[in-house]
Scaffold this motif. Structure first.
Motif, PDB file in Angstrom:
ATOM      1  N   SER A  81      59.776  32.997  30.284  1.00  0.00           N
ATOM      2  CA  SER A  81      59.141  32.490  29.230  1.00  0.00           C
ATOM      3  C   SER A  81      58.164  31.362  29.610  1.00  0.00           C
ATOM      4  CB  SER A  81      60.365  31.886  27.840  1.00  0.00           C
ATOM      5  OG  SER A  81      60.701  33.313  27.355  1.00  0.00           O
ATOM      6  N   ARG A  82      57.854  31.135  28.677  1.00  0.00           N
ATOM      7  CA  ARG A  82      56.804  30.150  29.455  1.00  0.00           C
ATOM      8  C   ARG A  82      56.606  29.353  28.225  1.00  0.00           C
ATOM      9  NH1 ARG A  82      53.763  33.746  29.585  1.00  0.00           N
ATOM     10  NH2 ARG A  82      51.624  34.112  28.807  1.00  0.00           N
ATOM     11  N   GLU A  83      56.043  27.859  28.504  1.00  0.00           N
ATOM     12  CA  GLU A  83      55.611  26.979  27.499  1.00  0.00           C
ATOM     13  C   GLU A  83      53.968  26.600  27.858  1.00  0.00           C
ATOM     14  OE1 GLU A  83      54.757  23.262  25.413  1.00  0.00           O
ATOM     15  OE2 GLU A  83      54.822  23.348  28.383  1.00  0.00           O
TER      16      GLU A  83
ATOM     17  N   GLY B  64      53.215  22.763  23.696  1.00  0.00           N
ATOM     18  CA  GLY B  64      54.105  23.277  22.564  1.00  0.00           C
ATOM     19  C   GLY B  64      55.205  24.640  22.075  1.00  0.00           C
ATOM     20  N   ARG B  65      53.889  25.711  22.409  1.00  0.00           N
ATOM     21  CA  ARG B  65      54.769  26.630  22.406  1.00  0.00           C
ATOM     22  C   ARG B  65      54.902  27.468  23.102  1.00  0.00           C
ATOM     23  NH1 ARG B  65      51.196  30.075  17.672  1.00  0.00           N
ATOM     24  NH2 ARG B  65      52.886  30.996  18.054  1.00  0.00           N
ATOM     25  N   TRP B  66      56.552  28.564  22.615  1.00  0.00           N
ATOM     26  CA  TRP B  66      56.878  29.780  23.846  1.00  0.00           C
ATOM     27  C   TRP B  66      56.892  30.422  23.341  1.00  0.00           C
ATOM     28  CZ3 TRP B  66      59.172  27.821  27.798  1.00  0.00           C
ATOM     29  CH2 TRP B  66      59.887  26.554  27.809  1.00  0.00           C
TER      30      TRP B  66
END
Length: 124
Positions: free
Chosen positions: A68-70, A73-75
């Motif tokens: 997972s990465r941001e 502000g969203r993942w």
């Protein structure tokens, strides 16, 4: 991690170039064979696209990595396959030969409580 199921859709192959050169990516949708089937989008990168030669309807077992990465502000989560083994009647590779059938589980003896069975199965 590993996941198994049926390939239900192949998405369009994507190509591009980046700082490390040319790249290729193929996403496919895998449907699990659980009591409540789930669909998972899995990515295959580079030469593994040709190596695995996936088709709709293939039964596979895939070794996957989750990441997972941001961004803003969203993942976002990627599911990447690093190994794909085809299963089933159409498979003529060594995977089908190396599978050992699992014997059926025996029911506990009549009159013997299940809790006692579990307590006596300790390996030490």
């Amino acid at each position: 991690m590993e996941i198994s199921g049926k390939v239900v859709e192949l998405l369009d192959e994507k190509r591009g170039s980046g700082r490390n050169g040319e790249w290729r990516k193929l996403d496919f949708i895998l449907e699990t064979q659980d009591q409540y089937p789930k669909k998972v989008c899995i990515s295959v990168w580079g030469d593994k696209i040709d190596q695995y030669a996936l088709n709709v309807g293939d039964q596979i077992n895939a070794g996957i990595n989750l990441e997972s990465r941001e961004f803003n502000g969203r993942w976002y989560t990627d599911v990447r396959a690093w190994k794909v083994d085809k299963m089933g009647a159409g498979d003529t590779g060594s995977q089908g030969e190396s599978q050992i059938p699992t014997p059926p589980m025996e029911a506990p003896a009549a009159g013997m409580p299940q809790e006692d069975n579990d307590a006596n199965d300790l390996p030490f």
